[in-house]
Design a protein around this motif. Sequence first.
Motif, short mmCIF file in Angstrom:
data_model
loop_
_atom_site.label_atom_id
_atom_site.label_comp_id
_atom_site.label_asym_id
_atom_site.label_seq_id
_atom_site.Cartn_x
_atom_site.Cartn_y
_atom_site.Cartn_z
N GLU A 85 0.93 -1.08 -0.01
CA GLU A 85 0.06 -0.03 0.10
C GLU A 85 0.73 1.34 0.12
O GLU A 85 2.00 1.26 0.50
CB GLU A 85 -0.72 0.03 1.15
N ALA A 86 0.28 2.25 -0.57
CA ALA A 86 1.01 3.45 -0.73
C ALA A 86 0.89 4.23 0.49
O ALA A 86 -0.07 4.18 1.42
CB ALA A 86 0.49 4.37 -1.77
N ASN A 110 4.50 5.85 -4.42
CA ASN A 110 4.10 6.59 -3.35
C ASN A 110 3.76 8.04 -4.31
O ASN A 110 4.31 8.49 -4.89
CB ASN A 110 5.15 6.87 -2.39
N VAL A 131 5.24 -0.41 -5.26
CA VAL A 131 4.26 0.56 -5.04
C VAL A 131 4.67 1.86 -5.40
O VAL A 131 6.02 2.32 -5.11
CB VAL A 131 3.96 0.55 -3.37
N ASP A 164 -1.80 2.95 -7.12
CA ASP A 164 -0.48 2.82 -6.22
C ASP A 164 0.45 1.90 -6.90
O ASP A 164 1.49 1.62 -6.30
CB ASP A 164 -1.10 2.23 -4.90
N ARG A 197 -0.02 7.22 2.83
CA ARG A 197 -1.03 8.19 2.81
C ARG A 197 -0.75 9.70 3.02
O ARG A 197 -0.09 9.62 4.22
CB ARG A 197 -2.41 7.75 3.81
#
Length: 385
Positions: free
Chosen positions: A119-120, A152, A150, A300, A122
Amino acid sequence: MSLDAFPEHILLTPGPTPLHPHALQALSRPMLGHMDPEVFALNCEIQGDLRVMYGTAPGTFTALLAGTGSLGMEAGFANLVEAGDEVLVCANGSFGRRMAEMAARYGARVRVVTAPLGEAIRADDVAAELAKSGDIRMVAVVHGETSTGVLNPVPEIAELVRDTGALLAVDAVTTAGMEPFHMARWGVDYAYTGAQKCLSAPPGVAPVAISERALARHAARRTPTPLWYCDFEGLRDYWTRQTYHHTVPVNLHFALHAALRAALDEGMAARQRRVQQVGEAIVSALAPLGFSPYVRRPQDRLPTVLALRLPQGFDDAGVRQALRAREISVTGGLGPTAGQIWRLGLMGEAARPGPYRALMRALEDLLGVRGVMERFEAALDGVLV
């Protein structure tokens, strides 16, 4: 032994990448001294081309460090961080964590913004950390996290950092030279990559770009830069004032210059397009076998490192070993993702159909399946990249 005696090896890894033909040719040039006028003229051309690649402000200081991308990472912390400085690191993979470790080794008080693997980072989490303290001296983020594939959100993070007084350092190792990068527009103060990634040059030099704000921060240091080899002032002695600092790898400069010029001649938009085309074709070809994108949200996903979750029961080590016997290198997961994913490099000369045709043919044979190559070609639909 003649080079013809060596079989062609197909690199589909997240780095190094296959050498661009112009870079390979440049490596064969006769040696020149690092203080030769021709080398200084070449260096000036490299600096100008790096400003274009990074999208810098006019006159921004650019250079090659005599080392790989990890030296680019370390040089940023060595020059721009002093003991006791508060540094905010965005870490959602192995290279973000490496940033945090390096900053700590140079005496920084490190705070970390994290995200689950795959996951990127946030932007809201970065904003929350910035709001906790008004004395953060640097924010550091990996643009493309090689370990998980990923991407970002650097533009969004840069916007948050812009008015805080903190410097923004960006690891552009798997983005610069293949994807548009806008250092001046985003407000990045320090960016670096490795020659062996998107540019398809030999490993051994790290292209960097350093903003005027970063140079001013360096000039105001309370103590000398602890890493003499890459002290920004020493770099400017050689690259700007053309005086001796250390011996640079001249032939790697020639090779980088050739590969970088080829990338700019092709254009970042065209390079970005062929990455997307080949990546989509790979996914289309392998999905029926049970491969799936590791990064859940499409926005992402890092285009240049395609992370694919392996099918249930897939013999990761065995298949990659069999591919290696056929002179095809594929990289598996790193750390927690070992045995779970493949990381396919789509940088530079690897982001073309040819190398991946070899992979598709080999997988059909090794797995005893058909249709993989047909799906790959259908997805490309005659595109020449």
